[in-house]
Design an enzyme around this catalytic site. Structure first.
Site, short mmCIF file in Angstrom:
data_model
loop_
_atom_site.label_atom_id
_atom_site.label_comp_id
_atom_site.label_asym_id
_atom_site.label_seq_id
_atom_site.Cartn_x
_atom_site.Cartn_y
_atom_site.Cartn_z
N ARG A 1 3.54 -11.37 10.55
CA ARG A 1 4.99 -11.47 10.36
C ARG A 1 5.71 -11.90 11.64
O ARG A 1 6.76 -12.55 11.55
CB ARG A 1 5.54 -10.13 9.87
CG ARG A 1 5.13 -9.89 8.43
CD ARG A 1 5.60 -8.57 7.93
NE ARG A 1 5.48 -8.53 6.48
CZ ARG A 1 5.65 -7.44 5.76
NH1 ARG A 1 5.96 -6.31 6.34
NH2 ARG A 1 5.54 -7.48 4.46
N LYS B 1 -1.99 -4.09 -13.36
CA LYS B 1 -1.14 -3.73 -14.50
C LYS B 1 -0.36 -4.89 -15.10
O LYS B 1 0.23 -5.70 -14.39
CB LYS B 1 -0.12 -2.69 -14.05
CG LYS B 1 -0.74 -1.35 -13.78
CD LYS B 1 0.35 -0.36 -13.44
CE LYS B 1 -0.21 1.04 -13.26
NZ LYS B 1 0.78 1.91 -12.64
N GLY C 1 1.63 -9.46 -2.60
CA GLY C 1 0.80 -8.29 -2.37
C GLY C 1 -0.68 -8.54 -2.18
O GLY C 1 -1.10 -9.19 -1.23
N GLY D 1 7.06 -8.02 -2.65
CA GLY D 1 8.10 -7.71 -3.63
C GLY D 1 9.11 -8.84 -3.79
O GLY D 1 9.53 -9.15 -4.91
P1 AMP Z 1 -1.57 -5.35 -8.33
O1 AMP Z 1 -1.02 -4.50 -7.22
O2 AMP Z 1 -1.03 -5.02 -9.67
O3 AMP Z 1 -1.53 -6.82 -8.00
O4 AMP Z 1 -3.10 -4.94 -8.45
C1 AMP Z 1 -4.02 -5.15 -7.43
C2 AMP Z 1 -5.16 -4.22 -7.64
O5 AMP Z 1 -5.75 -4.48 -8.90
C3 AMP Z 1 -6.27 -4.36 -6.64
O6 AMP Z 1 -6.28 -3.21 -5.84
C4 AMP Z 1 -7.53 -4.45 -7.49
O7 AMP Z 1 -8.56 -3.61 -7.04
C5 AMP Z 1 -7.06 -4.01 -8.84
N1 AMP Z 1 -7.88 -4.53 -9.93
C6 AMP Z 1 -8.21 -5.80 -10.17
N2 AMP Z 1 -9.06 -5.88 -11.21
C7 AMP Z 1 -9.28 -4.63 -11.65
C8 AMP Z 1 -10.06 -4.05 -12.68
N3 AMP Z 1 -10.80 -4.81 -13.48
N4 AMP Z 1 -10.05 -2.72 -12.83
C9 AMP Z 1 -9.31 -1.96 -12.02
N5 AMP Z 1 -8.54 -2.43 -11.02
C10 AMP Z 1 -8.51 -3.76 -10.84
#
Ligand code: AMP
Length: 395
Positions: free
Chosen positions: A35, A197, A353, A376
């Site tokens: 940064r 998610k 992220g 974000g």
């Molecule tokens: P996000 O913050 O929603 O972008 O999610 C990122 C996180 O999703 C990372 O820490 C990954 O480890 C997790 N992730 C990706 N694929 C999977 C999966 N198949 N099962 C559980 N977690 C996952």
């Protein structure tokens, strides 16, 4: 869109909102200076014009004044990177600060104390913003990481510089890169969405459907789509209450002519662990007791093929649990495909992220067109929101 290139800073004091919210270790040493590096071009532009720079930022989440969050801790690092011995003052408003700013000579850089030592910063307090505004002649916002917040230093302050406000080079680049992807993009446009998610990405998906040709959905969020279509997903993560929404997204995509690509196979594990037993299975038939933690080989080939055809690529979110070596292959192969497409002339933007962490960890950062610095803020822009920090400069 006014940027620092529209101003001459000779004999001017530029008040620059930077995002120096960098990680520090226990010895209070900066562990990742990305940064700070990112703000360097803007600071150098001011200095090279013959002006001086007053830098303001937050650091961490202090409750009142906490020395471990003092910007004094990063003065040496900033000095190393900018190539100028940076001065520091132990407040961001008040008489000491006014004196330090008044004494600042052309070519010099002053860093103010953590803005969030005052609760007025996050509250977007107008009187506090006015006091901050006394610290410079021209206001520059170069803090993309906080552009989605209407804080005193990121948005409210701009009204005290009706004519003399502009975007820094970093913030301008972030806006341009996103505009390239969602605005005047060369087709086919492919968005790759992964991560854990669906719920955190729904608004993004809905906003970008009009702008893309292909949507690759992977990672944990993919299972909600698979289960919604009748698949057996074993213990894989899933948001049952979002299954209807998933089906509605698939329907909207079809109506809009967007081709959706879901995984066809997965690396299933018998535990959420790097040492778990694994097997490759059809994503619609994951056995009970097993969970999908990475994209399988057929999926990787399929996704790579789509990416290779793309001229514009947006990537947000890993497609497996890349933090564990055993489940990092899918994300690495995807990164390779994005890097190859970029080498062939595609424009690729990675943002939001964890995908940024992944491209850095696996060495793709220099092989894609642009890596966004704001998690974000990037997601909110993808959602189609107007960010307060950007709007305040445009007003
Ligand atoms: P996000 O913050 O929603 O972008 O999610 C990122 C996180 O999703 C990372 O820490 C990954 O480890 C997790 N992730 C990706 N694929 C999977 C999966 N198949 N099962 C559980 N977690 C996952």
């Amino acid at each position: 869109m006014k940027t620092v290139n529209d101003f001459n800073f000779e004999n001017k004091k530029a008040l620059i909102r930077v995002d120096f919210n960098v990680p520090l270790d226990e010895a209070l040493q900066v562990t990742d200076a990305t940064r700070i590096e990112a703000a360097k071009p803007t600071i150098l532009k001011v200095l090279e014009d013959g002006g001086s720079a007053v830098l303001m930022s937050h650091l961490g989440r202090p409750k009142g004044v906490e020395q471990k969050f003092s910007l004094k801790n990063i003065v040496d690092k900033v000095s190393d990177i900018i190539g100028v011995q940076v001065k520091y003052v132990n407040d961001c408003i008040g008489p000491d600060v006014e004196a330090a700013v008044a004494n600042l000579q052309n070519g010099e850089v002053l860093i103010l104390e953590n803005l969030r030592f005052y609760s007025e910063e996050k509250a977007g307090d107008k009187a506090f913003a006015e006091k901050l505004s006394k610290n410079g002649d021209i206001y520059i916002n170069d803090a993309f990481g906080t552009a989605h917040r209407a804080h005193a230093s990121t948005a409210i302050i701009a009204e005290f510089f009706p004519e003399n406000k502009c975007f820094g080079l970093l913030l301008a680049k972030e806006i341009e890169s996103l505009e390239k992807v969602l605005g005047s993009s060369e087709k086919p446009v492919t968005a790759i969405l992964g991560g854990s998610k669906v719920s955190s990405k729904i608004t993004v998906i809905e906003n970008i459907l009009d702008k893309i040709d292909h949507l690759i959905i992977g990672g944990g969020m993919g299972f909600t789509f698979i289960k919604a279509q009748g698949g057996d997903i074993g213990n894989s993560i899933c948001e049952d209450d979002k299954m209807e929404l998933a089906l509605s997204i698939l329907k909207q995509a079809e109506e809009k002519g967007v081709k959706v690509h879901l995984p066809v196979d997965v690396i299933a594990a018998d535990a959420f662990s790097n040492d778990a037993n694994t097997q490759v299975v059809d994503i619609y038939h994951i056995p009970d007791g097993w969970e999908g933690l990475d994209a399988g080989p057929k999926t990787n080939v399929g996704f790579s093929y789509v990416i290779a055809q793309s001229k514009t690529i947006l990537w947000n979110g890993p497609i497996g649990v890349f933090e564990m070596k055993a489940f990092s292959k899918g994300t690495i192969e995807l990164g390779n495909a994005v890097a190859d497409a970029t080498a062939d002339g595609a424009f690729s933007l990675v943002g939001g992220g964890d995908s940024v962490a992944a491209v850095k960890q696996f060495g793709f950062a220099n092989k894609v067109s642009y890596v966004s610095t704001g998690g974000g803020a990037m997601l909110e822009m993808l959602e189609g929101k107007t960010l307060p920090g950007i709007q305040a400069i445009l007003d």
